[in-house]
Design a protein around this motif. Structure first.
Motif, short mmCIF file in Angstrom:
data_model
loop_
_atom_site.label_atom_id
_atom_site.label_comp_id
_atom_site.label_asym_id
_atom_site.label_seq_id
_atom_site.Cartn_x
_atom_site.Cartn_y
_atom_site.Cartn_z
N ASN A 42 0.83 -1.20 0.00
CA ASN A 42 0.00 0.00 0.00
C ASN A 42 0.87 1.26 0.00
O ASN A 42 0.57 2.24 -0.69
N ILE A 204 -4.68 -2.99 -3.89
CA ILE A 204 -4.22 -2.36 -2.64
C ILE A 204 -5.31 -1.43 -2.10
O ILE A 204 -6.28 -1.11 -2.78
N THR A 205 -5.10 -1.01 -0.85
CA THR A 205 -6.00 -0.05 -0.21
C THR A 205 -5.23 1.25 0.02
O THR A 205 -4.09 1.21 0.50
N LEU A 206 -5.85 2.37 -0.31
CA LEU A 206 -5.16 3.66 -0.22
C LEU A 206 -5.82 4.56 0.82
O LEU A 206 -7.04 4.58 0.95
N ASP A 207 -4.98 5.29 1.54
CA ASP A 207 -5.45 6.31 2.47
C ASP A 207 -5.28 7.66 1.76
O ASP A 207 -4.23 8.29 1.82
N TRP A 208 -6.35 8.09 1.08
CA TRP A 208 -6.24 9.30 0.26
C TRP A 208 -6.02 10.55 1.11
O TRP A 208 -5.35 11.49 0.66
#
Length: 282
Positions: A42, A204-208
């Motif tokens: 990520n 994936i996982t994103l923390d915008w």
């Protein structure tokens, strides 16, 4: 507190970019992983967004000054984008573990730090004075595109912008003057990062929120760094920063030394067997 420390480091990354014109973005990944606690895959995808955006913003001033060679940027950039996309796709496969990615990143950081230290020991003081030997081949475009694919692949795998390899390639193979090589490299890095990010999408996982706040912090630092160039000797700073990168590279490699242990290899084998079982079952 972690949030504050991470963003202060993001400002520092921006300052280094403004002062040195490159190199600082390589610190984004270890900050996200070891300070902010983001999982490596990520974090690599997030790094690509951050590095790509900051590089694109940095290329604007070079574009206005006429320091971007568009033909070269499109040719080399297309090759790096191809490599970055497939490098990112490769990184999503189960046998490319987080540890392997961080180990590769540490090795690349080690190379980048050595290159930076070596350059700082030269006698050249301006961008117009070429710190590289004359072009090494008569017909260089094939070599240029080949290196572009390799650099792009590394970008997709570990999230580095690749400026430490792109600039020498543009000087030696594309025969660009240093100012044009720096400006063109920033635009290529942005292209590179976009393709790599697209390769990770869906995996994936994103923390915008964190991405945008890091971009703001790094961009502010870049402006401050550009201002500080009036007062700070670039050569001395580059040498010090090179040794700092060397220390960070050693830390990253130490943190991921377990990849060489028999226990780690056995664990990876079991993980692959489980994944194969799941694939066969479903």
């Amino acid at each position: 507190m972690t949030w504050i420390i991470g963003h202060l480091l993001a400002v520092g990354i921006g300052i280094s970019l403004g002062l040195l014109g490159g190199g600082g973005s390589v610190l984004a990944l270890p900050v996200l992983v070891y300070v902010m606690g983001i999982a490596p895959k990520n974090a690599i995808a997030m790094t690509l967004v951050i590095v790509g955006t900051v590089s694109l913003l940095g290329s604007i001033s070079h574009w206005r000054a006429g320091n971007i060679q568009w033909k070269t940027a499109y040719i080399f950039g297309a090759a790096t984008m191809l490599g970055a996309f497939f490098g990112a796709r490769l990184a999503t496969l189960p046998f490319i573990t987080d540890t392997i990615q961080m180990l590769l990143f540490g090795l690349l950081m080690l190379v980048a730090s050595v290159i930076m230290i070596q350059r700082s020991m030269g006698t050249k003081t301006t961008y117009d004075e070429l710190p590289y030997p004359p072009p090494v081949c008569k017909h260089c475009w094939l070599w240029l595109m080949s290196e572009g694919i390799i650099v792009g692949g590394l970008t997709g795998l570990v999230g580095v912008g690749g400026g430490f390899a792109i600039i020498p390639a543009l000087v030696l193979l594309a025969k660009l003057p240093m100012k044009a090589a720096i400006g063109t490299s920033l635009f290529i890095i942005a292209m590179n990062a976009i393709a790599g990010f697209l390769g990770y999408l869906g995996h994936i996982t994103l923390d915008w929120n964190l991405i945008f706040s890091f971009i703001l912090a790094a961009s502010g630092g870049t402006l401050l760094g550009a201002y500080l160039t009036r007062f700070v000797p670039a050569a001395r700073l580059q040498k010090s920063f090179g040794y700092f990168l060397l220390a960070v590279a050693a830390f990253v490699l130490f943190q991921n030394r377990g990849v060489f242990s028999p226990k780690s290899a056995a664990s990876a084998k079991v993980s692959l067997q489980k994944q194969a079982f799941i694939d066969d079952t479903f």
